[in-house]
Design an enzyme around this catalytic site. Structure first.
Site, mmCIF file in Angstrom:
data_model
loop_
_atom_site.group_PDB
_atom_site.id
_atom_site.type_symbol
_atom_site.label_atom_id
_atom_site.label_comp_id
_atom_site.label_asym_id
_atom_site.label_seq_id
_atom_site.Cartn_x
_atom_site.Cartn_y
_atom_site.Cartn_z
ATOM 1 N N ASP A 9 1.144 -1.218 0.036
ATOM 2 C CA ASP A 9 0.279 -0.162 0.302
ATOM 3 C C ASP A 9 0.659 1.364 -0.126
ATOM 4 O O ASP A 9 2.235 1.150 -0.210
ATOM 5 C CB ASP A 9 -0.526 -0.129 0.937
ATOM 6 C CG ASP A 9 0.077 0.001 2.312
ATOM 7 O OD1 ASP A 9 0.896 0.299 3.019
ATOM 8 O OD2 ASP A 9 -1.201 0.730 3.685
ATOM 9 N N CYS A 66 3.377 -3.241 4.060
ATOM 10 C CA CYS A 66 2.638 -2.192 4.727
ATOM 11 C C CYS A 66 3.241 -1.454 5.927
ATOM 12 O O CYS A 66 4.421 -1.890 6.074
ATOM 13 C CB CYS A 66 0.885 -2.742 4.843
ATOM 14 S SG CYS A 66 0.701 -3.574 6.088
ATOM 15 N N GLY A 67 2.410 -0.445 6.229
ATOM 16 C CA GLY A 67 3.149 0.281 7.449
ATOM 17 C C GLY A 67 3.788 -0.774 8.272
ATOM 18 O O GLY A 67 4.872 -0.639 8.537
ATOM 19 N N THR A 68 2.688 -1.695 9.066
ATOM 20 C CA THR A 68 3.188 -2.570 10.167
ATOM 21 C C THR A 68 3.546 -4.335 9.457
ATOM 22 O O THR A 68 4.108 -5.473 10.142
ATOM 23 C CB THR A 68 2.281 -2.902 11.264
ATOM 24 O OG1 THR A 68 0.554 -3.477 10.282
ATOM 25 C CG2 THR A 68 1.789 -1.847 12.141
ATOM 26 N N VAL A 70 0.845 -5.623 8.812
ATOM 27 C CA VAL A 70 -0.007 -6.335 9.921
ATOM 28 C C VAL A 70 -1.079 -6.906 8.472
ATOM 29 O O VAL A 70 -1.735 -8.081 8.320
ATOM 30 C CB VAL A 70 -0.415 -6.176 10.706
ATOM 31 C CG1 VAL A 70 -1.203 -6.923 11.621
ATOM 32 C CG2 VAL A 70 0.463 -6.286 12.506
ATOM 33 N N HIS A 99 9.340 -24.587 7.838
ATOM 34 C CA HIS A 99 8.511 -25.330 8.177
ATOM 35 C C HIS A 99 6.865 -25.432 7.528
ATOM 36 O O HIS A 99 6.209 -26.146 7.719
ATOM 37 C CB HIS A 99 8.370 -25.037 10.041
ATOM 38 C CG HIS A 99 9.689 -25.471 10.628
ATOM 39 N ND1 HIS A 99 9.983 -25.404 12.094
ATOM 40 C CD2 HIS A 99 10.679 -26.072 10.165
ATOM 41 C CE1 HIS A 99 11.155 -26.128 12.341
ATOM 42 N NE2 HIS A 99 11.705 -26.845 11.058
ATOM 43 N N ARG A 134 5.571 -34.318 9.581
ATOM 44 C CA ARG A 134 4.866 -33.293 10.335
ATOM 45 C C ARG A 134 4.660 -32.363 9.557
ATOM 46 O O ARG A 134 3.725 -31.741 10.400
ATOM 47 C CB ARG A 134 6.025 -33.029 11.632
ATOM 48 C CG ARG A 134 7.270 -32.642 11.616
ATOM 49 C CD ARG A 134 7.696 -32.201 13.137
ATOM 50 N NE ARG A 134 8.869 -31.256 13.412
ATOM 51 C CZ ARG A 134 10.021 -31.074 12.802
ATOM 52 N NH1 ARG A 134 9.701 -32.385 11.916
ATOM 53 N NH2 ARG A 134 10.466 -30.510 13.422
ATOM 54 N N HIS A 135 5.893 -31.432 8.985
ATOM 55 C CA HIS A 135 5.134 -29.829 8.589
ATOM 56 C C HIS A 135 4.149 -29.834 7.388
ATOM 57 O O HIS A 135 3.476 -29.427 7.511
ATOM 58 C CB HIS A 135 6.264 -29.584 8.270
ATOM 59 C CG HIS A 135 7.708 -29.156 8.846
ATOM 60 N ND1 HIS A 135 7.396 -28.429 10.014
ATOM 61 C CD2 HIS A 135 8.716 -30.058 8.865
ATOM 62 C CE1 HIS A 135 8.293 -28.773 10.968
ATOM 63 N NE2 HIS A 135 9.442 -29.418 9.978
HETATM 64 C C1 RB5 Z 1 -1.887 2.569 6.451
HETATM 65 O O1 RB5 Z 1 -1.941 3.775 7.176
HETATM 66 C C2 RB5 Z 1 -1.724 1.704 7.637
HETATM 67 O O2 RB5 Z 1 -2.663 1.230 8.311
HETATM 68 C C3 RB5 Z 1 -1.583 0.053 6.631
HETATM 69 O O3 RB5 Z 1 0.093 0.130 5.864
HETATM 70 C C4 RB5 Z 1 -1.041 -1.125 7.347
HETATM 71 O O4 RB5 Z 1 -0.082 -0.844 8.592
HETATM 72 C C5 RB5 Z 1 -1.838 -2.098 8.161
HETATM 73 O O5 RB5 Z 1 -2.232 -2.885 8.591
#
Ligand code: RB5
Length: 150
Positions: A9, A66-68, A70, A99, A134-135
């Site tokens: 993103d 992305c930023g995190t 996540v 794994h 196992r994997h």
């Molecule tokens: C964008 O501001 C941020 O929320 C996105 O890149 C990401 O970190 C979301 O998980």
């Protein structure tokens, strides 16, 4: 040599550009699925585009930023057949290949530096799945969840 699909993103865009340059420098072919600027956009869209390249076989692996790391990993893991690992350390990036046979590496552009990110890309792309009963059994269980069989 295999291809790598890359996507991000807006928050991940600067890191995606670093990784793009890094892959180019290493002679690794890539498919850039966007985003292509810092303009605000939605990570799920680029996760999906990148996952499609991996599932079609056009790319062997994907790298998502992305930023995190996540949000884009959560989105990618909704796509059947994708095993996306959000990694911020070398051990995880290595062992998710050994794994989990992860096919997408996710990175947090606002969490880790460019140097570490490139190291994680290196180890992820160069480590083969260890295999073994196992994997394989555990990965099959993930597939069973996708199919509603577990
Ligand atoms: C964008 O501001 C941020 O929320 C996105 O890149 C990401 O970190 C979301 O998980």
């Amino acid at each position: 040599m295999f291809k790598v699909a890359i996507g991000s993103d807006h928050a991940g865009y600067p890191l995606k550009e670093k990784i793009r340059a890094y892959l180019e420098q290493k002679g690794i072919e890539y498919i850039d699925c966007g985003a292509f600027s810092l303009e605000s956009c939605d990570y799920a869209v680029y996760a999906k585009k990148t996952c499609e390249k991996v599932l079609s076989g056009e790319a062997k692996f994907g790298i998502l930023c992305c930023g995190t790391g996540v949000g884009i990993s959560i989105a990618a893991n909704k796509v059947a057949g994708i095993r996306a690992a959000n990694c911020g350390d070398y051990f995880s990036a290595k062992y998710t290949r050994l794994h989990n046979d992860a096919n997408i590496l996710c990175l947090g552009a606002r969490v880790i530096g460019d140097g570490l990110a490139c190291e994680l890309v290196d180890v992820f792309l160069s480590t083969n799945f260890e295999g073994g009963e196992r994997h394989i059994r555990r990965i099959s269980q993930i597939t069973a969840i996708e199919k509603g069989d577990l």
